[in-house]
Design a protein around this motif. Structure first.
Motif, short mmCIF file in Angstrom:
data_model
loop_
_atom_site.label_atom_id
_atom_site.label_comp_id
_atom_site.label_asym_id
_atom_site.label_seq_id
_atom_site.Cartn_x
_atom_site.Cartn_y
_atom_site.Cartn_z
N TRP A 1 0.86 -1.18 0.00
CA TRP A 1 0.00 0.00 0.00
C TRP A 1 0.89 1.24 0.00
CZ3 TRP A 1 -5.22 -0.07 3.00
CH2 TRP A 1 -5.91 -1.26 2.70
N THR B 1 -0.67 7.78 6.42
CA THR B 1 -1.73 7.19 5.60
C THR B 1 -1.20 6.01 4.81
OG1 THR B 1 -1.30 8.70 3.75
CG2 THR B 1 -2.98 9.37 5.36
N THR C 1 -2.63 3.78 1.40
CA THR C 1 -3.65 3.84 0.35
C THR C 1 -3.46 2.71 -0.65
OG1 THR C 1 -3.69 6.25 0.54
CG2 THR C 1 -4.71 5.30 -1.41
N THR C 2 -4.57 2.11 -1.06
CA THR C 2 -4.54 1.14 -2.15
C THR C 2 -5.72 1.39 -3.07
OG1 THR C 2 -4.43 -1.22 -2.71
CG2 THR C 2 -5.89 -0.61 -0.91
N PHE D 1 -11.18 1.34 -3.65
CA PHE D 1 -10.06 1.95 -2.95
C PHE D 1 -10.26 1.82 -1.44
CE2 PHE D 1 -13.04 5.49 -3.15
CZ PHE D 1 -12.97 6.02 -1.87
N CYS D 2 -9.16 1.94 -0.73
CA CYS D 2 -9.20 1.96 0.73
C CYS D 2 -8.06 2.82 1.22
CB CYS D 2 -9.09 0.55 1.29
SG CYS D 2 -9.25 0.48 3.11
N VAL D 3 -8.34 3.69 2.21
CA VAL D 3 -7.35 4.57 2.80
C VAL D 3 -7.40 4.41 4.31
CG1 VAL D 3 -6.51 6.93 3.06
CG2 VAL D 3 -7.60 6.23 0.92
N ASN E 1 -7.84 13.21 1.82
CA ASN E 1 -8.47 12.28 0.88
C ASN E 1 -8.99 12.98 -0.37
OD1 ASN E 1 -7.97 10.26 2.73
ND2 ASN E 1 -9.99 10.39 3.66
#
Length: 749
Positions: free
Chosen positions: A43, A53, A55-56, A64-66, A234
């Motif tokens: 990530w 953070t 992120t992917t 997505f996911c953060v 974000n």
């Protein structure tokens, strides 16, 4: 990007199903603040201002996911209250989520309490989901925010949260002590510049913050204050302002807030807000640096350092009206305040960013940020935007054209802009790569972008200037607002003074690892061959009416400068020759500029397209173009000339129609003038809104270096060309005067 199916709001973080083996998702343990954890493998990690953070993004599904981990802060003593405070600050304010989500409380065996809550949100018109998990205990709280749009990530998030181990050392607080010897008056910021470089006066987000938060206080001597805040999270940007009055009693600072406005991208809420905030404060060092800093503590607030419960702001300026330091005026040469033929490129206040040294244009302010320095004119008209952004270096192995494209794309993304299409295809118009007179190679382009929200967001111009120095690419961008004026439009950089400032800035850049060629500047010396020579020359080009064979005679100016440069063109420089930067003029108009040599009555003019022989005969300069001799006569010197009388221009418009208005200008022999419409025409600006002479006025004038310089009472300064055609310095009141590079004829009344 697909819409997610939201899980029930009564979810339990601990009961998420583990669908993906831990060994395939996570890697070695890391430490952040009071937390030790195993980060998600592969990530993208980000670190900014007390926030980590991960992120992917799934390029195939758009999922997505953060994960965002926030530095710990003092607990309020109650886990539920901790959650409510964090939910409002981390979720409601930046993401516009519901204010009272359903929650679940869990008491862990290690003594920490965990409160979790979730809500559906919208990000850029897309459905998404946010989960807040707050760990409370030992006088501290620690928060994790998860933002996602695909439930397949939930199991991995569960593994991540359950693995977090927190330091159970009880929080130690520091006593608050006010330093009464230091004043709170001034501008205080947790960044080294003004937020005005990111948000304009209308609250429109105009520049990439590239940080999580920026805060700034301005305390005035009259007990008024202003507060500005910019939060980037974000991909969303929230800007907030408030103002009012303040009072100090002991180590208590009280803010009486009267005005509040806030919004995402542009101001959505603007109202009178009667509220009071109270802080413990002291002015002095923080935990790490001597400062002085304005250190503020408010019960219940979030603080990025768990063992130092203060927000701290460094003083930018003692000025109680602006957040930018006043820059010293070092652009004037000693003993010569009006400058000379060419401004010495070594003069001016200098500054550095990365491996680049630049010269600050006179009258411009600088704001410094982690992602670059931003320069803006101090006298910029309200509602307009003009910024020079000195950006971080681009380490890239491609071609100049590829580096330009990459730089343009990254800059547009940084400032949250949508790129417009150019008429030539692509997003911008570019010039071919060149080697400058400084020796380095560069490429530049100009394009259009949209910034802001709505169906028709405002249009801006974006220029990129990319330099290749020893294998790396240095980047400069110029952001400029586009405005309408009657039936025309203009960019803020179309004003001649700003355009000159930008060009001088770009071509005075220096690099410590670059050896420049010797650059000789022109001086005020019109003796001998130096000066303006006027004549007729045979030109050969594209056939057109009146010159069907492509050959025609044209009036030409041949100007020789003391540094060996020469200009050979149809139109005299618009502002005359006073303070002209010959190297930059030649850089941007290579066809008409070159070099010359002249000895014992003969010489050679070297231009990009030809070598032109020169010789002197009976006081006339013979210029041989296309194997044809043409005689040029030197213009009379005009330095120190004076006029006397009132002169009028035609009352007819360019179509020959009578307007009933006669533009006038009155000169007196003691160097004063009164303009009543003539200078608006003589200044030759095709858009009224950027014509400095649009309004009548009066002041003083002077003539030097073929320039007629008007200095208005009130500060305006306009320079137009004066060639001295048919003018005799012994007769200050001739029947006609020819003024401007276009040589408009004015008749004495």
């Amino acid at each position: 990007m697909k819409n997610i199916l939201l899980v029930p709001l009564s979810f339990s973080v601990s009961c998420f199903l583990l669908l993906i083996p831990e060994s395939k998702i996570f890697s070695q343990k890391e430490t952040f603040d009071i937390a030790r954890y195993i980060p998600p493998r592969d990530w993208k990690k980000g670190t900014n201002n007390g926030v980590i953070t991960y992120t992917t993004v799934n390029a195939t599904t758009g999922g997505f996911c953060v994960l965002a981990l926030y530095s710990s802060s003092p607990s309020l003593g109650d886990a539920k209250e901790d959650f409510e405070t964090e939910w409002k600050e981390r979720v409601v304010t930046p993401l516009n989520a519901e204010s009272n989500p359903k929650t679940e409380i869990q008491i862990n065996a290690d003594g920490w309490k965990t409160v979790s809550g979730a809500a559906a949100i919208r990000i850029d018109s897309l459905d998404a989901y946010v989960i807040l998990t707050v760990f409370s205990g030992f006088g501290k709280k620690f928060s994790v925010v998860t933002t996602l749009n695909d439930q397949s990530y939930i199991s991995g998030v569960d593994v991540f949260l359950k693995d977090i181990k927190l330091d159970k050392t009880p929080l130690k607080t520091l006593p608050v002590s006010a330093n009464k010897d230091l004043s709170v008056v001034g501008t205080w910021s947790d960044y080294s510049g003004s937020l005005g470089s990111y948000v304009n006066s209308s609250g429109v987000f105009i520049h990439s913050a590239d940080t999580h938060e920026m805060h700034q206080y301005i305390f005035n001597t009259d007990k008024t204050f202003a507060y500005k805040e910019l939060i980037s999270s974000n991909g969303m940007v929230l800007y907030t302002e408030s103002s009012g009055t303040y009072g100090i009693t002991g180590d208590n600072l009280t803010l009486y807030i009267k005005m509040y406005k806030s919004g995402f991208g542009t101001i959505k809420e603007d109202k009178t807000k009667e509220t009071t905030d109270q802080y413990k404060f002291y002015i002095g060092p923080n935990k790490w640096e001597p400062g002085p800093f304005l250190n503020l503590h408010k019960d219940g607030n979030y603080y990025p350092w768990s063992d130092y419960p203060y927000d701290y702001y460094k003083k930018l300026s003692d000025d109680n009206k602006t957040g930018i330091k006043e820059l010293p005026d070092k652009n004037k040469a000693p003993g010569n305040e009006t400058g000379g033929l060419q401004t010495d490129l070594s003069l001016g206040t200098t500054s550095k960013f990365g491996s680049l040294t630049y010269h600050i244009p006179k009258g411009w302010n600088v704001a410094r940020y982690p992602d670059g320095d931003i320069l803006t004119p101090a006298d910029l008209s309200k509602g307009e935007v003009l910024q020079i952004w000195v950006q971080p270096v681009l380490n890239f192995s491609g071609t100049m054209d590829q580096a330009l494209q990459k730089s343009y794309d990254e800059t547009a993304e940084k400032i949250g802009a949508s790129k417009m299409n150019d008429v030539n295809g692509g997003n911008y118009s570019k010039l071919a790569p060149k080697f400058s007179f400084r020796g380095w190679e560069y490429i530049r382009c100009s394009g259009g972008i949209h910034l802001g929200n709505g169906q028709y967001p405002p249009e801006y111009g974006l220029d990129l200037f990319v330099i290749k120095v020893n294998g790396r690419f240095e980047k400069i961008s110029v952001l400029k607002s586009k405005k309408n004026c009657n039936y025309s439009s203009y960019y803020s950089s179309d004003r001649l003074n700003y355009n000159n400032d930008i060009e001088n800035f770009l071509f005075s850049l220096q690099f410590p690892d670059w050896s420049e060629p010797a650059i000789k500047t022109a001086k005020e010396n019109w003796e001998g061959i130096n000066g303006d020579w006027q004549g007729i020359s045979l030109s050969v080009g594209v056939p057109k009416p009146g010159a069907e064979l492509g050959a025609e005679l044209k009036g030409k100016h041949l100007i020789f400068f003391s540094n060996g440069q020469a200009f050979f063109g149809d139109n005299f420089p618009v502002e005359g020759l006073d303070e002209i930067n010959t190297w930059i003029k030649a850089e941007n108009n290579r066809r008409d500029w070159g070099t010359y040599s002249f000895t014992n009555g003969r010489g050679n003019l070297k231009l990009p397209y030809a070598d032109i022989p020169l010789r002197m005969e009976a006081g006339r300069l013979i210029v041989t173009t296309n194997k044809t001799d043409h005689a040029f006569i030197k213009a009379n010197g005009v330095d120190g000339a004076r006029f006397s009388g009132t002169y009028a221009m035609s009352s007819k418009d360019f179509l020959g129609q009578e307007t009933g208005i006669t533009p006038l200008i009155t000169f007196t022999a003691d160097g004063k003038f009164t303009d009543k419409g003539a200078l608006k025409i003589l200044n030759h600006k095709n858009v009224d809104c950027i014509n400095e002479a649009n309004d009548p006025g009066s002041g003083t004038y002077e003539i030097k270096n073929y320039s007629l310089i008007f200095s208005y009472t009130g500060g305006r300064r306009i320079r137009i060309a004066f060639l001295g055609t048919d003018y005799d310095k012994n007769n200050p009141s001739p029947a006609t005067l020819s003024l401007s590079y276009y040589e408009n004829v004015l008749r004495k009344q």
